[in-house]
Motif scaffolding. Sequence first.
Motif, mmCIF file in Angstrom:
data_model
loop_
_atom_site.group_PDB
_atom_site.id
_atom_site.type_symbol
_atom_site.label_atom_id
_atom_site.label_comp_id
_atom_site.label_asym_id
_atom_site.label_seq_id
_atom_site.Cartn_x
_atom_site.Cartn_y
_atom_site.Cartn_z
ATOM 1 N N LYS A 215 1.013 -1.303 -0.019
ATOM 2 C CA LYS A 215 -0.099 0.407 -0.137
ATOM 3 C C LYS A 215 1.027 1.347 -0.008
ATOM 4 O O LYS A 215 1.765 1.352 0.973
ATOM 5 C CB LYS A 215 -1.306 0.100 0.684
ATOM 6 N N VAL A 216 0.804 1.876 -0.969
ATOM 7 C CA VAL A 216 1.357 3.718 -1.458
ATOM 8 C C VAL A 216 0.424 4.487 -1.084
ATOM 9 O O VAL A 216 -0.106 4.260 -2.333
ATOM 10 C CB VAL A 216 2.421 3.225 -2.260
ATOM 11 N N LEU A 217 0.131 5.565 -0.107
ATOM 12 C CA LEU A 217 -0.665 6.036 -0.516
ATOM 13 C C LEU A 217 0.102 7.625 -0.231
ATOM 14 O O LEU A 217 1.005 7.959 -0.547
ATOM 15 C CB LEU A 217 -1.852 5.797 0.896
ATOM 16 N N ALA A 218 -1.206 8.659 -0.341
ATOM 17 C CA ALA A 218 -0.709 9.601 -0.683
ATOM 18 C C ALA A 218 -1.169 10.964 0.514
ATOM 19 O O ALA A 218 -1.850 10.596 1.030
ATOM 20 C CB ALA A 218 -0.782 10.818 -2.236
ATOM 21 N N PHE A 219 -0.510 11.728 1.297
ATOM 22 C CA PHE A 219 -0.787 12.734 2.318
ATOM 23 C C PHE A 219 -0.396 13.910 1.442
ATOM 24 O O PHE A 219 0.411 14.929 1.155
ATOM 25 C CB PHE A 219 -0.203 12.118 3.037
ATOM 26 N N GLU A 220 -1.151 14.743 1.041
ATOM 27 C CA GLU A 220 -1.600 16.473 0.884
ATOM 28 C C GLU A 220 -1.467 17.324 1.657
ATOM 29 O O GLU A 220 -1.935 17.599 2.938
ATOM 30 C CB GLU A 220 -2.868 16.788 -0.208
ATOM 31 N N ALA A 221 -0.694 18.297 1.538
ATOM 32 C CA ALA A 221 0.104 18.982 2.371
ATOM 33 C C ALA A 221 -1.165 20.109 2.017
ATOM 34 O O ALA A 221 -0.801 20.227 0.839
ATOM 35 C CB ALA A 221 1.258 19.523 2.383
ATOM 36 N N GLN A 222 -1.774 20.699 2.579
ATOM 37 C CA GLN A 222 -2.172 21.972 2.466
ATOM 38 C C GLN A 222 -2.008 23.346 2.023
ATOM 39 O O GLN A 222 -2.400 23.904 1.365
ATOM 40 C CB GLN A 222 -3.382 22.226 4.119
ATOM 41 N N ASP A 223 -0.466 23.471 2.480
ATOM 42 C CA ASP A 223 0.221 24.691 2.361
ATOM 43 C C ASP A 223 1.498 24.518 1.328
ATOM 44 O O ASP A 223 2.222 23.787 1.852
ATOM 45 C CB ASP A 223 0.178 25.448 3.429
ATOM 46 N N PRO A 224 1.841 24.360 0.157
ATOM 47 C CA PRO A 224 2.321 24.318 -0.675
ATOM 48 C C PRO A 224 3.643 25.134 -0.656
ATOM 49 O O PRO A 224 4.811 24.088 -0.885
ATOM 50 C CB PRO A 224 1.697 24.919 -2.180
ATOM 51 N N ASP A 225 3.403 26.182 0.134
ATOM 52 C CA ASP A 225 5.419 26.721 0.335
ATOM 53 C C ASP A 225 5.653 25.421 1.602
ATOM 54 O O ASP A 225 7.564 25.683 1.493
ATOM 55 C CB ASP A 225 4.758 27.950 1.058
ATOM 56 N N GLU A 226 5.090 24.934 2.421
ATOM 57 C CA GLU A 226 5.764 24.167 2.639
ATOM 58 C C GLU A 226 7.117 23.585 1.870
ATOM 59 O O GLU A 226 8.020 22.815 3.237
ATOM 60 C CB GLU A 226 4.962 23.576 3.867
ATOM 61 N N VAL A 227 6.958 22.935 1.037
ATOM 62 C CA VAL A 227 7.530 21.905 0.465
ATOM 63 C C VAL A 227 8.194 22.265 0.023
ATOM 64 O O VAL A 227 9.059 22.005 -1.953
ATOM 65 C CB VAL A 227 7.015 20.739 -0.305
#
Length: 469
Positions: A215-227
Amino acid sequence: MGGNVVDFAAVVLAAGEGTRMKSEVPKVLHKICGVPMLGHVISQAKKAGAKRVIVVVGRGAEEVKRAFAEQEVEFVLQAEQKGTGHALMQAEDAVKSEDTVLVLYGDMPLITAETLKSLFEFHARNQAAATVMTARVKDPSGYGRVIKEGNRVLAIREEKDASPEERAIDEINSGIYCFNREKVFNALEQVNNDNVQGEYYLTDVVEILNRQGEKVLAFEAQDPDEVQGVNDRNQLAQAQAIMQKRIIRSLMARGVTFLNPDTCVVDEGVEIGRDTVIYPGVILEGKTRIGEGCTIVGYTRIIDSVVGNRVEITMSHIRESVVEDGVKIGPFVNLRPGTHLMAGVKVGDFVEIKNSKVGENSKVPHLSYVGDADIGRNVNIGAGVIFVNYDGFKKHRTVVEDGAFIGCNSNLVAPVRIGQGSYVAAGSTVTKDVEEGALAIARSRQENKPGWVKKRKEREGGGSSGKQA
């Protein structure tokens, strides 16, 4: 992976060459709001719950180690830079006792503990083999696109390899992952370097785990600035601006007024009390602490100093000093390391003080140098007074006791003691101690010569009038 996993180890990849920075300094040591980029990543990982932090170092390894010698951080060396997968493989022995590994990058200083903690909790709750932190951005150019089916990640496609349909995807790979330790290192054994760069890519692990039915899942960061990563000076400035806004917004939420926040520089870790007003152009650096109800007018720079309550500072420079309650400073004051101004002191324009203590309610109003001195309470230092502290070989101290008065344009040649309540006449050069309550006069007696000007004009000009033709 069981659902009872409660902690993790963080592996920070920080071995990159950083060639685009055009710098002799390792990229991860370039500072954002006073802290090396790597320092931000380490602190956020710890706040998120990482029980251990392992940093993979390469270029400038010894310099990076020295920078974090006093922190609880472990280091492993990637002697040759052969890609992100190869970098993580260097940490295999260091994390062999862990269940979960969080992979971070030393050049992503904007990531927050809250987001990392949420990533880990999501990963543990869903019992995933791998969780990829993603983000949706307006312009995904240059980023690997995340190919999903529902919330499962099927592949991460680099832009150069993506089809037109895949390039239209706005969800990108941040490069941050949460892995089951055993499964990721087993997968890394199958990664090859059959690519143009000849490197081992961590992104290949996603497809390998998928082929294995994991199982490989995606976790979306809410603030793109963080990445947002930092690869050059322009991105460094962008990251500085974003973090600066975060810091100042946080301070304003706690009751600090910034009249023009965009013009101020405030380092991470600076503390400011409520009802303090910060004018445009103020710079607060290092471990500086400002009390409540202060007014700081630009362009003022304060570095590693402690400022009490209700202090007024105008256009001055303060470094490694202590300023107690109710002090007034400026304009154009330079407080050098070791200065301690006690409550109610006034230091006026064009005054420099170094390695000295100034007692309660004493005044150094203007145009003076105070070096290596101990000044008591209720002392007045007149304009133009110089504390002569250096004999060409050694520094010496001057003591001015409570209630003394030092007249304008005087020199106090250390080592010397000015007694309690004594006076020093204006224009004196004092080389001997002055006893309590005495008046010291150390200057030539004034002599007036009547008629001297007329005689000089007659001698030099050839006539009584002194007028020239």
